[in-house]
Design an enzyme around this catalytic site. Sequence first.
Site, PDB file in Angstrom:
ATOM      1  N   TYR A 172       0.834  -1.202   0.000  1.00  0.00           N
ATOM      2  CA  TYR A 172       0.000   0.000   0.000  1.00  0.00           C
ATOM      3  C   TYR A 172       0.870   1.252   0.000  1.00  0.00           C
ATOM      4  CZ  TYR A 172      -3.667   3.282   1.427  1.00  0.00           C
ATOM      5  OH  TYR A 172      -4.548   4.340   1.480  1.00  0.00           O
ATOM      6  N   LYS A 176       1.095   4.106  -3.058  1.00  0.00           N
ATOM      7  CA  LYS A 176       0.686   5.492  -2.822  1.00  0.00           C
ATOM      8  C   LYS A 176       1.839   6.460  -3.062  1.00  0.00           C
ATOM      9  CE  LYS A 176      -3.586   4.528  -1.919  1.00  0.00           C
ATOM     10  NZ  LYS A 176      -4.650   4.905  -2.866  1.00  0.00           N
TER      11      LYS A 176
END
Length: 264
Positions: A172, A176
């Site tokens: 994640y 990002k």
Amino acid sequence: MPSLLKGVGFITGAASGIGKATAQCFAKHGVRKLALGDLNIKALEDTATELKNTYPGLEVLALELNTASEKSVEDSISTTVKKLHRIDYAVNNAGIAGAAWKSAESDLAGWQKTVDVNLTGVWLCSRAEIRAMLHQEPLEANNPRLNRGIIINVASMYGKIATNAAVGNVSYTATKHGVVGMTKADAITYCREGIRINAMCPGYVATPLLENAGVGMQGEIERTPVKRLALMEEIGDSIVYMASPLSSFMYGAAMVVDGGYTIQ
């Protein structure tokens, strides 16, 4: 008082959460044509109905959209332009938390799925939106504050910092950070074409997923100076600001809205 926004909005991951809140905020601040995309078409149609009931005269196009599929993305953008004639504000919000956690505990399939949705999917949408915007005129001629098109890629505060050891989730965090980097590169490339591109980096938001996350999330809330989750509409309103002429000199920014989490 004139509305902050006018024109056509396109939002991914719009059936619930930040995407739905953004659609509501766009409608509240003047958008009268919305294209909404999501994999969950039933929930998306419910969102569309709710929006039209709240804002009579609002035109809503509900699109079954898999952002990890090039064809699905291209078809959705093509349909939006065909039916609504242009895209003025694109919000690439669809994403997943990801199955992979700390690197030593992760598997390749979990890593790849997170990359496919959170990074490749955002890039596929942004690429298609840029191509569409390059073929349309600005909303208002000779006004540098009203662009040919505006793109807002939803990243995360974890696009600016690392998750702490307790949270982990390397996939994640990596995706990002990738969204922020992609946003900066595209913003420089297309700013002179009248396309304004920025990234929204929310902190912890009161979505159903996080509100039911249990004791671990409570610890993260306590680490946030304001000691609460963001309301979904607080992120939606921040995205409205990024889409509006109020932020017309903002290019390639990664705007953090996190209750002070990252400044401790």
